[in-house]
Design an enzyme around this catalytic site. Structure first.
Site, PDB file in Angstrom:
ATOM      1  N   ARG A   1       0.877  -1.403   0.277  1.00  0.00           N
ATOM      2  CA  ARG A   1      -0.247   0.314   0.319  1.00  0.00           C
ATOM      3  C   ARG A   1       1.203   1.553   0.374  1.00  0.00           C
ATOM      4  O   ARG A   1       0.669   1.791  -0.632  1.00  0.00           O
ATOM      5  CB  ARG A   1      -0.699  -0.779   1.066  1.00  0.00           C
ATOM      6  CG  ARG A   1      -2.276  -0.712   1.321  1.00  0.00           C
ATOM      7  CD  ARG A   1      -2.345  -1.427   2.413  1.00  0.00           C
ATOM      8  NE  ARG A   1      -3.882  -2.348   2.722  1.00  0.00           N
ATOM      9  CZ  ARG A   1      -4.075  -3.577   1.930  1.00  0.00           C
ATOM     10  NH1 ARG A   1      -2.650  -4.089   1.786  1.00  0.00           N
ATOM     11  NH2 ARG A   1      -4.884  -4.632   2.175  1.00  0.00           N
TER      12      ARG A   1
ATOM     13  N   ARG B   1      -7.261 -18.179  -8.646  1.00  0.00           N
ATOM     14  CA  ARG B   1      -7.685 -17.347  -7.634  1.00  0.00           C
ATOM     15  C   ARG B   1      -8.209 -16.677  -7.450  1.00  0.00           C
ATOM     16  O   ARG B   1      -8.459 -15.756  -9.550  1.00  0.00           O
ATOM     17  CB  ARG B   1      -6.404 -16.665  -7.149  1.00  0.00           C
ATOM     18  CG  ARG B   1      -5.234 -17.409  -6.024  1.00  0.00           C
ATOM     19  CD  ARG B   1      -3.971 -17.034  -5.118  1.00  0.00           C
ATOM     20  NE  ARG B   1      -5.067 -15.843  -4.456  1.00  0.00           N
ATOM     21  CZ  ARG B   1      -4.170 -15.371  -3.799  1.00  0.00           C
ATOM     22  NH1 ARG B   1      -2.636 -15.914  -3.716  1.00  0.00           N
ATOM     23  NH2 ARG B   1      -4.386 -15.266  -2.374  1.00  0.00           N
TER      24      ARG B   1
ATOM     25  N   SER C   1     -12.675  -9.667   3.078  1.00  0.00           N
ATOM     26  CA  SER C   1     -11.871  -9.279   2.672  1.00  0.00           C
ATOM     27  C   SER C   1     -10.844  -8.213   2.681  1.00  0.00           C
ATOM     28  O   SER C   1     -12.081  -6.723   1.988  1.00  0.00           O
ATOM     29  CB  SER C   1     -12.070 -10.099   1.181  1.00  0.00           C
ATOM     30  OG  SER C   1     -11.238  -9.726   0.572  1.00  0.00           O
TER      31      SER C   1
ATOM     32  N   GLN D   1      -8.528  -6.805   0.448  1.00  0.00           N
ATOM     33  CA  GLN D   1      -8.423  -6.937  -0.460  1.00  0.00           C
ATOM     34  C   GLN D   1      -9.536  -6.469  -1.667  1.00  0.00           C
ATOM     35  O   GLN D   1     -10.096  -5.441  -2.811  1.00  0.00           O
ATOM     36  CB  GLN D   1      -7.862  -8.198  -1.107  1.00  0.00           C
ATOM     37  CG  GLN D   1      -6.617  -8.570  -0.963  1.00  0.00           C
ATOM     38  CD  GLN D   1      -6.013  -9.889  -1.706  1.00  0.00           C
ATOM     39  OE1 GLN D   1      -6.406 -10.434  -1.877  1.00  0.00           O
ATOM     40  NE2 GLN D   1      -4.727  -9.719  -1.777  1.00  0.00           N
TER      41      GLN D   1
ATOM     42  N   ASP E   1      -3.566 -15.649   7.378  1.00  0.00           N
ATOM     43  CA  ASP E   1      -2.780 -16.444   6.636  1.00  0.00           C
ATOM     44  C   ASP E   1      -2.361 -16.711   7.638  1.00  0.00           C
ATOM     45  O   ASP E   1      -1.707 -17.494   7.671  1.00  0.00           O
ATOM     46  CB  ASP E   1      -1.690 -15.151   6.799  1.00  0.00           C
ATOM     47  CG  ASP E   1      -2.496 -14.275   5.360  1.00  0.00           C
ATOM     48  OD1 ASP E   1      -2.900 -15.251   4.369  1.00  0.00           O
ATOM     49  OD2 ASP E   1      -2.665 -13.350   5.531  1.00  0.00           O
TER      50      ASP E   1
ATOM     51  N   ARG F   1       3.787 -19.489   2.888  1.00  0.00           N
ATOM     52  CA  ARG F   1       3.347 -19.760   4.505  1.00  0.00           C
ATOM     53  C   ARG F   1       3.722 -22.055   5.286  1.00  0.00           C
ATOM     54  O   ARG F   1       3.546 -21.558   6.128  1.00  0.00           O
ATOM     55  CB  ARG F   1       1.925 -19.094   5.054  1.00  0.00           C
ATOM     56  CG  ARG F   1       2.125 -17.632   4.744  1.00  0.00           C
ATOM     57  CD  ARG F   1       0.868 -16.826   4.904  1.00  0.00           C
ATOM     58  NE  ARG F   1       1.029 -15.584   4.396  1.00  0.00           N
ATOM     59  CZ  ARG F   1       1.555 -14.816   5.107  1.00  0.00           C
ATOM     60  NH1 ARG F   1       2.939 -15.271   5.882  1.00  0.00           N
ATOM     61  NH2 ARG F   1       1.176 -13.688   4.661  1.00  0.00           N
TER      62      ARG F   1
END
Length: 428
Positions: free
Chosen positions: A24, A119, A164, A166, A312, A386
Site C-alpha cells: 500500500r 485465484r 476481505s 482486498q 494467514d 506460508r
C-alpha cells in the site's frame, strides 16, 4: 532442502516489513502528489511486483533493499502501460490495482503466475463493474488475464459476502475516483491497513464497526511511512519459540494492528508465555516487541470473527496445535481454499506426512494433540510461502530430518526466513 531438529532457539531478530503495508505504501505513494519515503519496506518478490507495475505506468520509484522513494505526481499522472502489468504471485497487487485501474482513462492488461491464474477475481471485478468499470477476462472476468478499459465510475453501497481487505480496498480505491460516495460493508471487520494509510495520505473516510465510506474526488498528499515488522511472518517464530524446548526469542518492531493480532489472542488462549512491549512512537500503525518462551500449550477452538484477523496464520497455528494438549478445532475458515494453495488440503497433507493426526473439515480442520512428529519424510510447500515456512518450523521439532521441496516460494514474503531460523538455532 534438508532440515533437522534443533535443541533450542535463542536470540533477537528484526522481522521484515509488513507485506500488506509495503504494497500500500508504494501504491498510495504513486497516487499522491509529492515525494513519499518508505522505511523498512519488504523487498520480497510480491512487493517488488507492485513497484514494477507502477513503474510501467510512468511512476519514478527508487528502491534500495528496504528503503523506497516514490516520486508521485498524483493519480492523473499515471500513464497507459505499454506492456502487460505482471503481478507475479501477488493477489494483493492485482486486486488493489484493479480498483485503481478501473477509473483511469486508459487500457491495461493484468496477469500473474500460475497460482494467480487459479485465484477468483470476480469477487473484486463484480463490485467494480457495478460502479461502471469495464473489465474483461477468462470466464467473464473471473480469472486472469484481465483487461481493464478506463471508465467513469459512480459510487455504490457494496455489501461484501466475505470479510476481505482486498475486496474492500479495491472498491475504496475505485470510490476515490468515483462520482459521489462509496460505502463497503463486511460481515466482520477485515484488516484496516488501507483506511489507516489513506488517512495518513490525507484522505477523509468515515467508518463504523463493519463499514467504511469514501467520498470521490479526494487527492492524496505524499507522506513518510515506517513499515512495522510483519506479524504474519513473526507468527512462525512465535510458534517456534513456544514449541521448541528451552527457547526464548525476541522479535523487534512487530506490527500490532488490532485487525491482525488474532495470532496473539490464540497464543494467549493456548497458555503461551508471551510478553508484549508496545512502542511509544507508533504512527498510523501500532507496533512493538514480542518476547516468546517455551510453553506448555492447551487446545483451543478458533472460529467466527477472529478468522479474518488470523487467516494467514492458520498453517502455523495447525502445527502449534499438534503440540497442544487436546483437540484444536478451526472453523469458519473456508477462505483458506482460495489462497496461494487450498490451504486446508496442503496443511493437512503435509502435516500428515510428518506423522500428525489431523482431519480436514468443510471450513477448516481438527488437530489432535499432543503428538510427537516423526518426520523422516519429503514434504513440499506446493509453491505456497506460508506452507513452506510452516514446514521449516516443523523441522525444528520432528524426530528425524525432513526434506522440504520448493522452498523458493518463501521469497515472496520472507527472503531471510532460513537465515533467521539458523541464527536462532546457532546454525551457520
Amino acid at each position: 532442502m534438508k532440515r533437522d531438529k534443533v535443541q533450542t532457539l535463542h536470540g533477537e531478530i528484526h522481522i521484515p516489513g509488513d507485506k500488506s503495508i509495503s504494497h500500500r505504501s508504494v501504491m498510495f505513494g504513486a497516487l499522491a502528489a509529492g515525494t513519499t519515503t518508505v522505511k523498512n519496506f519488504l523487498p520480497g518478490a510480491d512487493c517488488l511486483s507492485t513497484i514494477d507495475c507502477f513503474r510501467k505506468m510512468g511512476v519514478h520509484i527508487e528502491q534500495s533493499s528496504s528503503d523506497v522513494v516514490i516520486h508521485g505526481k498524483g493519480i492523473d499522472a499515471l500513464k497507459e502501460p505499454e506492456s502487460l502489468l505482471d503481478v507475479g504471485n501477488s493477489g494483493t497487487t492485482i486486486r488493489l490495482m484493479l480498483g485503481i485501474l478501473a477509473g483511469r482513462p486508459f487500457y491495461s492488461a493484468v496477469a500473474g503466475d500460475e497460482s494467480i491464474a487459479k485465484r477468483p477475481m470476480k469477487r473484486v471485478t463484480e463490485p467494480l463493474k457495478k460502479m461502471g468499470a469495464k473489465i474483461d477476462g477468462r470466464a467473464g472476468g473471473e480469472f486472469t488475464p484481465l483487461s481493464v478499459s478506463g471508465a467513469s465510475l459512480k459510487g455504490i453501497d457494496y455489501v461484501s459476502p466475505v470479510a476481505s481487505a482486498q475486496i474492500k480496498s479495491a472498491v475504496l480505491l475505485a470510490g476515490l475516483q468515483a462520482e459521489g460516495t462509496t460505502t463497503v460493508t463486511e460481515p466482520h471487520k477485515s484488516r484496516d491497513h488501507t483506511e489507516r494509510m489513506l488517512s495518513a495520505f490525507g484522505v477523509k473516510l468515515s467508518e463504523d464497526q463493519t463499514s467504511v465510506s469514501i467520498a470521490g474526488g479526494q487527492k492524496l498528499t505524499a507522506a513518510d511511512i515506517f513499515v512495522p515488522g510483519d506479524i504474519s511472518s513473526a507468527a512462525f517464530f512465535l510458534a517456534a519459540g513456544a514449541m521448541v524446548p528451552n527457547s526464548r526469542i525476541v522479535l523487534k518492531n512487530v506490527g500490532l494492528n488490532p485487525t491482525r493480532t488474532g495470532i496473539i489472542d490464540v497464543l494467549q488462549n493456548m497458555g503461551a508465555k508471551l510478553e508484549i512491549k508496545p512502542s511509544a512512537d507508533s504512527g498510523a500503525e501500532p507496533y512493538g516487541d514480542l518476547i516468546i518462551e517455551t510453553s506448555s500449550l492447551k487446545a483451543v477452538e478458533i472460529g467466527g470473527d477472529i478468522i479474518p484477523r488470523l487467516i494467514d496464520e492458520i498453517p502455523i497455528i495447525a502445527l502449534l496445535a499438534t503440540q497442544a494438549e487436546g483437540t484444536t478445532v478451526i472453523k469458519d475458515a473456508a477462505e483458506l481454499k482460495v489462497k496461494e494453495t487450498n490451504r486446508i488440503d496442503t496443511v493437512v497433507s503435509e502435516l500428515r506426512k510428518l506423522g500428525a493426526e489431523i482431519e480436514p473439515t468443510a471450513d477448516g480442520m481438527k488437530v489432535y494433540g499432543k503428538q510427537t512428529l516423526k518426520g523422516g519424510a519429503a514434504v513440499s510447500s506446493h509453491g505456497d510461502h506460508r506452507i513452506g515456512m510452516m514446514l521449516g518450523i516443523a523441522s525444528c521439532i520432528t524426530e528425524e530430518p525432513i526434506e522440504i521441496e520448493h522452498t523458493d516460494a518463501i521469497h515472496v514474503s520472507y527472503p531471510t526466513f532460513f537465515e533467521h531460523l539458523n541464527k536462532l538455532s546457532k546454525k551457520s
